[in-house]
Design a protein around this motif. Structure first.
Motif, PDB file in Angstrom:
ATOM      1  N   ARG A  75      32.873  -1.451 -47.428  1.00 46.32           N
ATOM      2  CA  ARG A  75      33.905  -1.041 -46.481  1.00 46.32           C
ATOM      3  C   ARG A  75      34.445  -2.267 -45.755  1.00 46.32           C
ATOM      4  NH1 ARG A  75      31.084   1.509 -42.709  1.00 46.32           N
ATOM      5  NH2 ARG A  75      32.992   2.062 -41.597  1.00 46.32           N
ATOM      6  N   PRO A  81      36.562   6.665 -39.703  1.00 46.98           N
ATOM      7  CA  PRO A  81      35.635   5.676 -40.248  1.00 46.98           C
ATOM      8  C   PRO A  81      34.201   6.065 -39.996  1.00 46.98           C
ATOM      9  CG  PRO A  81      36.604   4.881 -38.208  1.00 46.98           C
ATOM     10  CD  PRO A  81      37.303   6.169 -38.541  1.00 46.98           C
ATOM     11  N   VAL A 141      29.674   1.166 -51.768  1.00 44.46           N
ATOM     12  CA  VAL A 141      31.021   1.005 -51.217  1.00 44.46           C
ATOM     13  C   VAL A 141      31.008  -0.149 -50.216  1.00 44.46           C
ATOM     14  CG1 VAL A 141      32.890   2.067 -49.904  1.00 44.46           C
ATOM     15  CG2 VAL A 141      31.569   3.445 -51.513  1.00 44.46           C
ATOM     16  N   GLY A 195      36.105  -0.077 -49.942  1.00 44.46           N
ATOM     17  CA  GLY A 195      36.547   0.938 -48.992  1.00 44.46           C
ATOM     18  C   GLY A 195      37.640   0.395 -48.085  1.00 44.46           C
ATOM     19  N   ASP A 235      39.001   1.574 -43.122  1.00 42.24           N
ATOM     20  CA  ASP A 235      38.855   0.946 -41.806  1.00 42.24           C
ATOM     21  C   ASP A 235      39.874  -0.154 -41.541  1.00 42.24           C
ATOM     22  OD1 ASP A 235      36.556   2.471 -41.095  1.00 42.24           O
ATOM     23  OD2 ASP A 235      35.357   1.215 -42.414  1.00 42.24           O
TER      24      ASP A 235
END
Length: 264
Positions: A23, A118, A21, A55, A58
């Motif tokens: 992010r 997060p 992932v 992702g 965030d």
């Protein structure tokens, strides 16, 4: 009129895969892509053509501020394959879907909530000490290339590989330790959910604790790897610091730091 049925041409099966992932902490591809390319050049071939999930949890920006199409094109240029997104608001997921990144769900799970807390952000490579470990992917399962045996007293099975692991070859011991009695050549990759033991030279990549087992260790009689990882934290050859290269070595994870100790 013939009633004979046509031969079966395909079957659909649900699968459960471990995916890396990415992010996003910054919505700008011109910021993310150069830093990402620099990270992956430190481990050549490690993520080439790897599927990746974006992702979104965030990001605290409006969906129109994220250039999803530019991000997708840039990832393809890095030979990374974005396949979908996780997290983010419904509007953010809709914008990503329009760029060819559909929302993904965990097997048996719900769509991620927009306000999910997060995780700890990955520190930039330039800020890490030489032997510091950085988050890395949990690998996708590959077909076993060797028989599985039970190691008495360990409580965990072990896959035993007696042939050298060649460049471009990947061996994954799912739910088990991995024992290699030969050499792991440069470009070869050995992965285990448990510990990894290499009774020859470790010159390729070794990934232990692939299902986030922080107690997993890597043992090698001749330690000279391209990359090592434990429980999602990795370091490449340039970050091994004062590790005993070329000597019998064990590697363990101490928090987010790799620790190296001589064997014997």
């Amino acid at each position: 009129m013939s009633t004979q049925s046509l031969p079966e041409s395909f079957r659909l099966r649900a699968g459960n895969f471990n995916l890396l992932v990415l992010r996003l902490l910054d919505p700008r591809p011109e910021t993310v892509l150069p830093a990402l390319g620099d990270q992956f050049r430190r481990a050549p071939g490690f993520l080439r053509f790897a599927p990746i999930v974006i992702g979104l949890a965030d990001l605290a920006v409006a969906p129109e501020e994220v250039d999803f199409r530019g991000l997708v094109e840039g990832l393809h240029a890095l030979e990374i394959v974005p396949i979908g997104t996780t997290g983010g608001s419904p509007a953010m997921r809709q914008a990503a879907t329009a760029a060819g990144l559909p929302p993904l769900r965990a097997v048996g799970g719900r769509e991620p909530e927009a306000e999910a807390p997060p995780e700890t952000a990955m520190p930039p490579a330039s800020a890490a000490p030489p032997a510091s470990a950085s988050p890395a992917p949990a690998p996708a399962a590959a077909p076993p290339a060797a028989p599985t045996v039970v190691v008495q007293g360990s409580g965990r099975s072990a896959m035993v590989v007696t042939e050298p692991v060649r460049s471009g070859q990947r061996i994954y011991a799912e739910g088990a330790d991995l024992i290699v009695t030969a050499t792991v050549n440069p470009g070869g990759e050995v992965i285990a959910d448990g510990n990894i033991h290499v009774y020859g030279a470790l010159r390729g990549r070794a990934i232990a604790g692939a299902q986030n087992d922080a107690e997993a260790r890597i043992f090698a009689l001749n330690f000279d790897p391209e990359l090592i990882a434990i429980a999602g934290f990795y370091t490449v050859r340039e970050g091994l610091g004062d590790a005993p290269i070329g000597r019998p070595t064990q590697v363990r994870l101490d928090g987010e730091e790799m620790r190296f100790a001589p064997l014997g």
